[in-house]
Write an enzyme that holds these catalytic residues in place. Structure first.
Site, PDB file in Angstrom:
ATOM      1  N   ARG A   1     -26.241 -82.789 -11.286  1.00  0.00           N
ATOM      2  CA  ARG A   1     -27.135 -81.822 -11.934  1.00  0.00           C
ATOM      3  C   ARG A   1     -28.577 -82.099 -11.525  1.00  0.00           C
ATOM      4  O   ARG A   1     -29.366 -81.197 -11.285  1.00  0.00           O
ATOM      5  CB  ARG A   1     -26.986 -81.869 -13.474  1.00  0.00           C
TER       6      ARG A   1
ATOM      7  N   TYR B   1     -35.557 -54.989 -13.324  1.00  0.00           N
ATOM      8  CA  TYR B   1     -34.110 -55.142 -13.499  1.00  0.00           C
ATOM      9  C   TYR B   1     -33.779 -55.228 -14.996  1.00  0.00           C
ATOM     10  O   TYR B   1     -34.431 -55.971 -15.738  1.00  0.00           O
ATOM     11  CB  TYR B   1     -33.638 -56.399 -12.753  1.00  0.00           C
TER      12      TYR B   1
ATOM     13  N   ASP C   1     -40.970 -61.461  -8.547  1.00  0.00           N
ATOM     14  CA  ASP C   1     -39.546 -61.329  -8.217  1.00  0.00           C
ATOM     15  C   ASP C   1     -39.471 -60.625  -6.865  1.00  0.00           C
ATOM     16  O   ASP C   1     -39.768 -59.435  -6.742  1.00  0.00           O
ATOM     17  CB  ASP C   1     -38.850 -60.526  -9.326  1.00  0.00           C
TER      18      ASP C   1
ATOM     19  N   LYS D   1     -28.372 -61.607  -3.811  1.00  0.00           N
ATOM     20  CA  LYS D   1     -28.581 -60.358  -3.092  1.00  0.00           C
ATOM     21  C   LYS D   1     -28.775 -60.622  -1.595  1.00  0.00           C
ATOM     22  O   LYS D   1     -27.871 -61.099  -0.939  1.00  0.00           O
ATOM     23  CB  LYS D   1     -29.760 -59.608  -3.722  1.00  0.00           C
TER      24      LYS D   1
HETATM   25  O1  P1T Z   1     -27.700 -61.274 -11.059  1.00  0.00           O
HETATM   26  P1  P1T Z   1     -28.633 -62.449 -10.929  1.00  0.00           P
HETATM   27  O2  P1T Z   1     -28.406 -63.277  -9.723  1.00  0.00           O
HETATM   28  O3  P1T Z   1     -28.727 -63.244 -12.192  1.00  0.00           O
HETATM   29  O4  P1T Z   1     -30.102 -61.827 -10.676  1.00  0.00           O
HETATM   30  C1  P1T Z   1     -30.788 -61.066 -11.629  1.00  0.00           C
HETATM   31  C2  P1T Z   1     -31.773 -60.140 -10.957  1.00  0.00           C
HETATM   32  C3  P1T Z   1     -33.112 -60.476 -10.940  1.00  0.00           C
HETATM   33  N1  P1T Z   1     -34.032 -59.695 -10.345  1.00  0.00           N
HETATM   34  C4  P1T Z   1     -33.677 -58.546  -9.732  1.00  0.00           C
HETATM   35  C5  P1T Z   1     -34.733 -57.708  -9.078  1.00  0.00           C
HETATM   36  C6  P1T Z   1     -32.342 -58.154  -9.697  1.00  0.00           C
HETATM   37  O5  P1T Z   1     -32.037 -57.003  -9.073  1.00  0.00           O
HETATM   38  C7  P1T Z   1     -31.364 -58.958 -10.338  1.00  0.00           C
HETATM   39  C8  P1T Z   1     -29.925 -58.571 -10.382  1.00  0.00           C
HETATM   40  N2  P1T Z   1     -29.707 -57.216 -10.126  1.00  0.00           N
HETATM   41  C9  P1T Z   1     -28.496 -56.585 -10.137  1.00  0.00           C
HETATM   42  C10 P1T Z   1     -27.331 -57.182 -10.422  1.00  0.00           C
HETATM   43  C11 P1T Z   1     -28.546 -55.155  -9.811  1.00  0.00           C
HETATM   44  O6  P1T Z   1     -27.513 -54.539  -9.480  1.00  0.00           O
HETATM   45  O7  P1T Z   1     -29.657 -54.598  -9.842  1.00  0.00           O
END
Ligand code: P1T
Length: 380
Positions: free
Chosen positions: A47, A99, A171, A196
């Protein structure tokens, strides 16, 4: 080192002193033998640190032109760590379009711990100044915003943050460091849902932060270890592998994104197309200034303007897959109002443009002719 070379080699020197492997070994272990208490070779417990994660964190830091990368088990876990820098009574100013999961984390979790959030339209940076008071600590920027593709002027916001001694976090999930590097524009923290484009193959959930300042990095490493939302070594390996082709994938995402945006604009069954590359996009000049291209995300509304018309289109698509998420090699289509942004109250989401007839496309790297044909047939 230039960007494409960094994507492949950044932070990857001497990753396997034992055998000189070219890719880092996946250290699938929870713990490391000590010869005497604390007598270890740099790692004690997984961790707190793991060599595969280290290799990835160094790569991420290099890509964003930062000094320290901190990886998390998801994008939301990375955002959660940033908010844990704050304490009860502090205030945050965030982009109003963002998001849905970020919004949910802010309003349903951290608000309960006494942190106050202001959501403002940051295309007009004056709106930010209006909300700053003695309790403000953090500005949270998503750009391009999800899903309306607004572009926020990072440099202009960073001037306000610096003047008022506030942290600025960006972000960078939609743009990726290939298109935009927020730390170079004055941000303190850059955040990614590595799920992503960084991972790029829809096979891993992960998040990351990158910073330049060592004191800030140490606070975030402390939170990473103390709260424990860390990614596993297999996942770190996968994201590192994804990063090595980020630049070639992004080139094609941008080319295909542009072609899709142009085709949708010509389609009589489409009302509005949201893509920052259009000359008449309200933030086009900022996009041109701070991004090297316009990315692979495109949103649009149907001309019928109804929920049913949007649902019909997404259901008819054959190559675009109806699914949450974005940024993988395959094209995805989403219906934000009922999927990714369903946790935002209807009235609030509609104010930012997330209406029932909105469809969001993550344009993949397939042959563009097939993608355009698919979209065309979905409207028939
Ligand atoms: O899903 P995760 O890895 O926890 O990420 C969250 C997140 C944070 N910031 C942005 C701009 C994002 O698009 C996302 C996650 N978004 C999706 C799952 C979506 O389909 O838009």
């Amino acid at each position: 080192m230039k960007f494409n070379t960094k994507a492949i080699h950044g932070g990857q020197q001497n990753i396997d002193p034992a055998f000189n492997s070219v890719m880092p070994p996946i250290y699938q272990t929870t713990t490391f033998k000590q010869s005497t208490p604390h007598g270890h070779k740099g790692y004690e417990y997984a961790r707190s640190g793991n060599p595969t994660r280290d290799a990835l964190e160094k790569s991420m830091a290099s890509l964003e032109n930062g000094s320290f990368g901190i990886a998390f088990g998801s994008g939301l876990a990375a955002i959660d760590a940033v908010l844990k820098l704050l304490k009860s009574g502090d205030e945050v100013i965030s982009t109003s379009d963002l998001y849905g999961g970020s919004y949910r984390l802010f309003t349903n979790i951290f608000q309960n711990f006494g942190i106050k959030f202001h959501f403002v339209e940051m295309d007009n940076v004056k709106e930010i100044e209006n909300k700053i008071n003695a309790k403000t600590r953090l500005i949270w920027v998503e750009t391009p915003t999800n899903p309306m593709m607004s572009i926020i002027d990072i440099k202009a916001v960073s001037r306000i943050a610096q003047k008022n001694n506030l942290l600025l976090a960006v972000d960078n999930t939609f743009a990726t460091p290939y298109l935009q590097q927020p730390l170079n524009l004055g941000a303190d923290i850059v955040m990614h849902s590595a799920t992503k484009y960084l991972g790029g193959h829809s096979d891993v959930v992960m998040g990351s932060l990158v910073v330049k300042d060592e004191t800030l990095a140490n606070k975030l490493y402390f939170i990473q270890n103390a709260s424990g939302a860390v990614p596993g070594p297999q996942d770190c390996f996968l994201v590192l592998r994804g990063i090595k082709t980020l630049h070639v994938r992004m080139q094609r995402h941008c080319e295909n994104g542009k072609a899709v945006a142009m085709a949708l604009q010509q389609n009589s069954k489409v009302a509005n197309v949201y893509w920052p590359g259009f000359d008449d996009h309200p933030n086009h000049l900022i996009a041109k200034k701070q991004m090297s291209d316009f990315g692979g995300m495109v949103s649009f509304t149907t001309s019928e303007g109804t929920l049913e018309s949007a649902v019909r289109v997404v259901e008819r698509l054959k190559i675009f897959t109806l699914a949450e998420s974005l940024g993988g090699v395959e094209s995805l289509a989403g219906h934000p109002a009922s999927m990714t942004h369903a946790s935002i109250p209807k009235e609030d989401r509609e104010k930012t443009g997330v209406v029932d007839s909105l469809i969001r496309l993550s344009v993949g790297i397939e042959d563009i002719e097939d993608l355009l044909e698919d979209l065309e047939q979905a409207f028939l």
